[in-house]
Motif scaffolding. Structure first.
Motif, mmCIF file in Angstrom:
data_model
loop_
_atom_site.group_PDB
_atom_site.id
_atom_site.type_symbol
_atom_site.label_atom_id
_atom_site.label_comp_id
_atom_site.label_asym_id
_atom_site.label_seq_id
_atom_site.Cartn_x
_atom_site.Cartn_y
_atom_site.Cartn_z
ATOM 1 N N GLY A 119 0.940 -1.391 -0.274
ATOM 2 C CA GLY A 119 -0.061 0.247 -0.373
ATOM 3 C C GLY A 119 0.652 1.319 -0.033
ATOM 4 N N ARG A 120 0.414 2.688 0.143
ATOM 5 C CA ARG A 120 0.508 3.292 -0.296
ATOM 6 C C ARG A 120 0.411 4.179 1.485
ATOM 7 N NH1 ARG A 120 2.164 0.449 -3.852
ATOM 8 N NH2 ARG A 120 1.853 1.286 -5.756
ATOM 9 N N PRO A 121 1.268 4.046 2.461
ATOM 10 C CA PRO A 121 1.904 3.320 2.248
ATOM 11 C C PRO A 121 1.330 1.822 3.222
ATOM 12 C CG PRO A 121 1.110 4.151 4.500
ATOM 13 C CD PRO A 121 0.341 4.516 3.474
ATOM 14 N N PRO A 122 2.424 1.158 3.041
ATOM 15 C CA PRO A 122 2.089 -0.201 3.327
ATOM 16 C C PRO A 122 1.205 0.215 5.276
ATOM 17 C CG PRO A 122 4.358 -0.129 2.789
ATOM 18 C CD PRO A 122 3.880 0.916 3.196
ATOM 19 N N ALA A 123 0.254 -1.005 5.589
ATOM 20 C CA ALA A 123 -0.678 -1.000 6.746
ATOM 21 C C ALA A 123 -1.342 -2.489 6.292
ATOM 22 C CB ALA A 123 -1.314 0.030 6.249
ATOM 23 N N ILE A 124 -1.395 -2.511 7.468
ATOM 24 C CA ILE A 124 -3.138 -3.318 8.303
ATOM 25 C C ILE A 124 -3.760 -2.386 8.577
ATOM 26 C CG2 ILE A 124 -3.246 -5.383 9.911
ATOM 27 C CD1 ILE A 124 -0.139 -6.184 9.969
ATOM 28 N N VAL A 138 -9.062 1.245 12.585
ATOM 29 C CA VAL A 138 -7.276 0.801 13.317
ATOM 30 C C VAL A 138 -6.651 0.228 12.056
ATOM 31 C CG1 VAL A 138 -6.934 0.583 15.553
ATOM 32 C CG2 VAL A 138 -8.452 0.119 15.424
ATOM 33 N N VAL A 139 -5.689 1.701 12.058
ATOM 34 C CA VAL A 139 -5.267 1.470 10.982
ATOM 35 C C VAL A 139 -3.116 1.142 11.414
ATOM 36 C CG1 VAL A 139 -3.412 1.816 9.216
ATOM 37 C CG2 VAL A 139 -6.121 2.763 9.474
ATOM 38 N N THR A 140 -2.205 0.520 11.573
ATOM 39 C CA THR A 140 -1.341 -0.121 11.844
ATOM 40 C C THR A 140 -0.327 0.068 10.392
ATOM 41 O OG1 THR A 140 0.647 -0.664 13.632
ATOM 42 C CG2 THR A 140 -1.139 -1.963 12.940
ATOM 43 N N GLU A 202 -2.931 4.941 13.663
ATOM 44 C CA GLU A 202 -4.316 5.526 13.580
ATOM 45 C C GLU A 202 -5.616 5.813 13.927
ATOM 46 O OE1 GLU A 202 -5.175 9.208 10.068
ATOM 47 O OE2 GLU A 202 -3.438 7.991 10.117
ATOM 48 N N GLU A 203 -6.337 6.066 14.434
ATOM 49 C CA GLU A 203 -7.998 6.121 14.723
ATOM 50 C C GLU A 203 -8.636 6.482 13.062
ATOM 51 O OE1 GLU A 203 -9.964 3.737 18.173
ATOM 52 O OE2 GLU A 203 -7.985 4.621 18.779
#
Length: 338
Positions: A119-124, A138-140, A202-203
């Motif tokens: 991803g842009r940026p790589p994320a979960i 909820v992104v980390t 980040e929420e």
């Protein structure tokens, strides 16, 4: 070579068909693709791609990739074959671009997990749907995947027993699913987990507020005013919407007129409207305070039913402009084709 050249096909232990292929157009593209209705986290189409632009004859590189496949050097867990080819291209001095298609994992009827290694940026991303909050994410960072897997697998060791050690995504998803089953598929436990581990996260949220909804019986039209506040989609949108039901000789139609401003407008817009309306901030979240301002505008008759078409949208456009935030009007229309 411009057509795709299939280098290897096989069936995975989970029942998916695995295809390794290379193609050359203006770049060399290697694809590791999984298809079919197998079990586990991979969907009907999961792929990992490595792409590098070329400035010389691609033949030697294509042959090198084909040789890796022929010697079984690409018989690796998901995404690992792509990484091995990417390393080969990078060693040749090429700039490598990676991308992938990874399906959502449905944790429950109202929650999903998305893993985006490229991803842009790589994320979960954990996503919760429904309830008063609408949507919550909820992104980390994707780089936290191995640390998360280790922590969750220690608590739920049975979850990863049947998953290959090199399948990073598969092991993480299995361990996370076990955690969600035990803790509940809600954003709160996920955020608490990340906070416990000291991870940056980040929420984000999205909530839709129905300001007005009425039936215009004379025209069989459902008329509504809606406010959408979304840090997920980076927008605040006000819409006036007309839904005309079917009548003899008229299959029905819908019209929507909206004005959009970026999510960053939330605080200044809320402060401006509160000052304009004489409202005192009550400590509620800014999105709820903004919705309360719009509800106040409806109650005062500044917005509402019985006004000319587009006039509610235009009135809000003027309010946004007066508050000094961007305002982009828009509209859409749909006709029933029956």
């Amino acid at each position: 070579m411009s057509a795709e050249q299939v280098l290897h096909t096989s069936t995975t232990p989970t029942g998916h068909q695995r295809t390794l292929a290379v193609a050359v157009r203006d770049a060399l593209v290697f694809t590791e693709k999984y298809t079919g209705d197998g079990s586990g986290w991979m969907g009907r189409f999961t792929s990992f791609r490595a792409e590098a632009r070329l400035d010389a004859d691609p033949g030697p590189l294509v042959a090198a990739v084909a040789d890796l496949a022929a010697r079984g050097k690409l018989d690796l867990p998901p995404m690992a074959a792509r990484e091995r080819v990417a390393d080969l291209l990078a060693a040749a001095g090429l700039l490598v671009r990676r991308d992938s298609t990874v399906p959502w994992v449905h944790l429950s009827r109202h929650a999903t997990l998305t893993v985006a290694p490229d991803g842009r940026p790589p994320a979960i991303t954990f996503a919760e749907y429904g309830g008063d909050d609408g949507r919550r994410h909820v992104v980390t960072e994707y780089d936290d995947i191995d640390r998360l897997t280790g922590h969750l697998a220690a608590a739920h060791p049975a979850s990863i027993v049947d998953i290959a050690a090199g399948d990073r995504i598969g092991r993480f998803i299995a361990a996370f699913t076990a955690f969600a089953d035990a803790s509940g598929t809600h954003a709160g436990p996920v955020a608490a987990l990340y906070e416990e581990l000291g991870l940056e996260f980040e929420e984000r949220f999205e909530r839709r507020y129905r300001l007005l909804h009425t039936n215009r019986a004379d025209t069989d039209c459902l008329f509504s005013l809606t406010l959408l506040v979304s840090s997920i989609e980076n927008r605040i949108s006000f819409s006036e919407f007309y839904d005309y039901g079917a009548r003899p000789g008229d299959p029905g139609r819908e019209y929507g007129y909206s004005v959009v401003t970026p999510y960053d407008s939330l605080e200044p817009l809320t402060a401006d409207l509160e000052a304009r309306l004489g409202r005192t901030p009550d400590g509620a979240p800014a999105q709820d305070r903004l919705a309360a301002c719009f509800a106040d505008l409806v109650a005062r008759g500044a917005l509402g039913d019985g006004r000319p078409i587009e006039s509610n949208r235009d009135a809000v456009t003027e309010l946004l402009t007066a508050a000094g935030v961007p305002a982009k009007p828009d509209f859409w229309v749909w006709f029933d084709s029956d």
